[in-house]
Design an enzyme around this catalytic site. Structure first.
Site, PDB file in Angstrom:
ATOM      1  CE  LYS A 286      -1.372  -4.974   2.660  1.00 22.52           C
ATOM      2  NZ  LYS A 286      -1.693  -6.054   1.727  1.00 22.52           N
TER       3      LYS A 286
ATOM      4  CB  THR B   7      -0.957   0.020   1.215  1.00 19.72           C
ATOM      5  OG1 THR B   7      -1.334   1.368   1.491  1.00 19.72           O
ATOM      6  CG2 THR B   7      -0.330  -0.548   2.468  1.00 19.72           C
TER       7      THR B   7
ATOM      8  CB  SER C  23      -2.888   1.691  10.804  1.00 24.53           C
ATOM      9  OG  SER C  23      -2.756   0.847   9.666  1.00 24.53           O
TER      10      SER C  23
ATOM     11  CE1 TYR D   9      -3.585  -3.644   5.108  1.00 24.81           C
ATOM     12  CE2 TYR D   9      -3.773  -1.245   5.113  1.00 24.81           C
ATOM     13  CZ  TYR D   9      -3.661  -2.443   4.427  1.00 24.81           C
ATOM     14  OH  TYR D   9      -3.609  -2.445   3.059  1.00 24.81           O
ATOM     15  CG  HIS D  10      -1.255   1.556   6.488  1.00 24.98           C
ATOM     16  ND1 HIS D  10      -2.273   2.138   7.213  1.00 24.98           N
ATOM     17  CD2 HIS D  10      -1.616   1.643   5.187  1.00 24.98           C
ATOM     18  CE1 HIS D  10      -3.219   2.555   6.374  1.00 24.98           C
ATOM     19  NE2 HIS D  10      -2.848   2.275   5.145  1.00 24.98           N
TER      20      HIS D  10
HETATM   21  P1  NAD Z   1     -10.682  -7.594   0.727  1.00 26.51           P
HETATM   22  O1  NAD Z   1     -10.698  -7.707   2.211  1.00 26.51           O
HETATM   23  O2  NAD Z   1     -11.972  -7.331   0.034  1.00 26.51           O
HETATM   24  O3  NAD Z   1     -10.025  -8.917   0.096  1.00 26.51           O
HETATM   25  C1  NAD Z   1      -9.016  -9.664   0.722  1.00 26.51           C
HETATM   26  C2  NAD Z   1      -9.403 -11.135   0.625  1.00 26.51           C
HETATM   27  O4  NAD Z   1      -8.387 -11.926   1.246  1.00 26.51           O
HETATM   28  C3  NAD Z   1     -10.716 -11.454   1.338  1.00 26.51           C
HETATM   29  O5  NAD Z   1     -11.610 -12.115   0.465  1.00 26.51           O
HETATM   30  C4  NAD Z   1     -10.297 -12.325   2.513  1.00 26.51           C
HETATM   31  O6  NAD Z   1     -11.276 -13.298   2.837  1.00 26.51           O
HETATM   32  C5  NAD Z   1      -9.006 -12.939   2.000  1.00 26.51           C
HETATM   33  N1  NAD Z   1      -8.081 -13.338   3.078  1.00 26.51           N
HETATM   34  C6  NAD Z   1      -7.661 -12.592   4.138  1.00 26.51           C
HETATM   35  N2  NAD Z   1      -6.848 -13.318   4.924  1.00 26.51           N
HETATM   36  C7  NAD Z   1      -6.742 -14.546   4.351  1.00 26.51           C
HETATM   37  C8  NAD Z   1      -6.058 -15.732   4.706  1.00 26.51           C
HETATM   38  N3  NAD Z   1      -5.333 -15.829   5.827  1.00 26.51           N
HETATM   39  N4  NAD Z   1      -6.181 -16.820   3.902  1.00 26.51           N
HETATM   40  C9  NAD Z   1      -6.921 -16.768   2.768  1.00 26.51           C
HETATM   41  N5  NAD Z   1      -7.604 -15.649   2.381  1.00 26.51           N
HETATM   42  C10 NAD Z   1      -7.513 -14.559   3.170  1.00 26.51           C
HETATM   43  O7  NAD Z   1      -9.596  -6.481   0.376  1.00 26.51           O
HETATM   44  P2  NAD Z   1      -9.350  -5.689  -1.008  1.00 26.51           P
HETATM   45  O8  NAD Z   1      -9.874  -4.327  -0.851  1.00 26.51           O
HETATM   46  O9  NAD Z   1      -9.757  -6.535  -2.149  1.00 26.51           O
HETATM   47  O10 NAD Z   1      -7.766  -5.593  -0.981  1.00 26.51           O
HETATM   48  C11 NAD Z   1      -6.949  -6.615  -1.545  1.00 26.51           C
HETATM   49  C12 NAD Z   1      -5.484  -6.325  -1.249  1.00 26.51           C
HETATM   50  O11 NAD Z   1      -5.129  -5.064  -1.801  1.00 26.51           O
HETATM   51  C13 NAD Z   1      -5.177  -6.263   0.237  1.00 26.51           C
HETATM   52  O12 NAD Z   1      -3.941  -6.898   0.490  1.00 26.51           O
HETATM   53  C14 NAD Z   1      -5.077  -4.791   0.514  1.00 26.51           C
HETATM   54  O13 NAD Z   1      -4.207  -4.526   1.571  1.00 26.51           O
HETATM   55  C15 NAD Z   1      -4.550  -4.245  -0.801  1.00 26.51           C
HETATM   56  N6  NAD Z   1      -4.965  -2.842  -0.992  1.00 26.51           N
HETATM   57  C16 NAD Z   1      -6.294  -2.517  -1.113  1.00 26.51           C
HETATM   58  C17 NAD Z   1      -6.666  -1.187  -1.285  1.00 26.51           C
HETATM   59  C18 NAD Z   1      -8.103  -0.768  -1.436  1.00 26.51           C
HETATM   60  O14 NAD Z   1      -8.359   0.434  -1.600  1.00 26.51           O
HETATM   61  N7  NAD Z   1      -9.057  -1.684  -1.412  1.00 26.51           N
HETATM   62  C19 NAD Z   1      -5.670  -0.183  -1.324  1.00 26.51           C
HETATM   63  C20 NAD Z   1      -4.329  -0.547  -1.196  1.00 26.51           C
HETATM   64  C21 NAD Z   1      -3.986  -1.883  -1.033  1.00 26.51           C
END
Ligand code: NAD
Length: 384
Positions: A185, A144, A179, A181-182
């Protein structure tokens, strides 16, 4: 190519799987449905109803004739992960499968520990699966832009050349995450860079900005293919939340002064960035970093943009900021890597914002107003 999408049931993982399948790749998805369980825990839900993964996959088969095999299980279960990688034999693994909400990680000790354990250990298992089963596999990992924080200097693409006391070196760009969370990453990035050095892994770390939008070319082909649209203060990303607030006649809630500036991108660009990264793999031993964003906006600018685009009156409220973050700061990010690979960005326009209002209108009976207000404070730890 054969691509395994970890977190393939999520907001971005599902549309990415469809996009790659549509572009002719052999795609499989892996997920443990943790995201659906956070909804149950928090009493929230996606604004747009989403189908079970089985129904989604069957609908895609009906619409496109293409199969997407499913692996249902947890990345923390290394035996399960190794079985999936051995059976599917991917050439690339896209890793979306982490807990991704900063506020969720800041609820309390339990949620911070869960997030760090789930993300850091899950990623380490993925790295070992690649190193032990087939080190040729290209790891494309979602990081991120929040890893960098908001330094008072230009943000480079992952690496920076530093001159210190007359000597120079190419170092990983310093990180200052906002955070727990961040921080996961940041830890993942360091672990992966180490894996590239010691095992000759090939990896692309995508430092992604905040994603907005809900539809891609593939998800609109059938309502059963829809992806999530989160609006709550824990998982809802800021532009999506403002659009919902405007359409429901609620004030847009800007935290603090609203000068917080962030890199952003359209969900249609996310799926395309993933295709570009997969089709142009990093070299063996290379830790390649792209800043996956197309534009920067301050939270205040976004609120004003939504207010100007919505046909009715919109109020903007400035709330006490529940987060710890600079509210006025320098922000200049280099993001040329994906453009050089051929990304043609969809820049944020009135049309995109306008296209979200009917989606809200159609599903507004599903909104829980209370969920729009921040419930998690960064300073909530005892004595902080
Ligand atoms: P999301 O929560 O909708 O999707 C993540 C998926 O991973 C979920 O379906 C969850 O069930 C699955 N998951 C989590 N832990 C798991 C585990 N231990 N085993 C198997 N599956 C697991 O999130 P998103 O918005 O689709 O984001 C996807 C990725 O992109 C994330 O890593 C997030 O940090 C990154 N990201 C997202 C954004 C955003 O704006 N949405 C921005 C920057 C980075």
């Amino acid at each position: 190519m054969r691509v395994l999408v970890l977190g393939g049931d999520g907001y971005l993982g599902w549309p990415t799987a469809l996009h790659l399948s549509d572009c002719g790749h052999e795609v499989a998805v892996l997920d443990n449905f943790a995201r659906r369980r956070y909804d149950e825990e928090l009493g929230s839900q996606s604004l747009v109803p989403i189908e079970d993964l089985k129904v989604r996959v069957a609908a895609w088969k009906e619409v496109s004739g293409k199969e997407i095999p499913m692996y249902v299980g947890d990345l923390l279960d290394a035996d399960f992960l190794y079985r999936a990688v051995r059976e599917f034999e991917p050439e690339a693994i896209i890793h979306f499968g982490e807990q991704r909400a900063a506020p969720y990680s800041m609820i309390d000790r339990e949620h911070a520990v869960y997030t760090q354990h789930n993300n850091v250990i899950g990623n380490l298992n993925v790295m070992y699966a690649i190193a032990e089963i087939n080190p040729e596999i290209h790891l494309v990992k979602l990081g991120t832009m929040g890893e960098y924080g908001t330094p008072n200097i230009d943000i480079e693409e992952g690496w920076i050349e530093i001159e210190h006391n007359g000597r120079k070196d190419r170092m990983l760009y310093p990180k200052k995450a906002g955070s727990f969370y961040h921080l996961t990453k940041v830890h993942d990035s360091h672990n992966i860079e180490f894996g590239c050095r010691i095992w000759g892994m090939r990896a692309t770390d995508l430092n992604q900005g905040i994603v907005y939008g809900q539809q891609t070319e593939q998800t609109t082909r059938d309502p059963r293919l829809a992806t999530r649209f989160d609006y709550d203060a824990v998982f809802g990303t800021v532009l999506n939340r403002f659009v919902i607030q405007a359409a429901l006649g609620q004030p847009l809630t800007v935290y603090g002064k609203g000068g917080q500036t962030r890199g952003m991108l359209d969900i249609r660009d996310t799926v395309e960035c993933l295709r570009l990264a997969v089709e142009n793999p990093a070299e063996r031993g290379e830790f390649r970093v792209f800043n996956q964003m197309t534009e920067s906006f301050s939270v205040k600018q976004l609120a004003e943009l939504v207010a100007d685009t919505y046909p009715g009156p919109v109020q903007i409220d400035y709330l006490e900021n529940p987060r710890w973050e600079l509210e006025e700061h320098y922000y200049n990010v280099k993001h040329t890597g994906l453009l050089e690979l051929g990304l043609k960005p969809h820049l944020l326009s009135d049309t995109l914002i306008e296209s979200l209002f009917p989606i809200v209108e159609e599903n507004k009976h599903r909104v829980d107003m209370e969920k729009l207000f921040p419930s998690v404070k960064w300073s909530s730890a005892k004595n902080a």
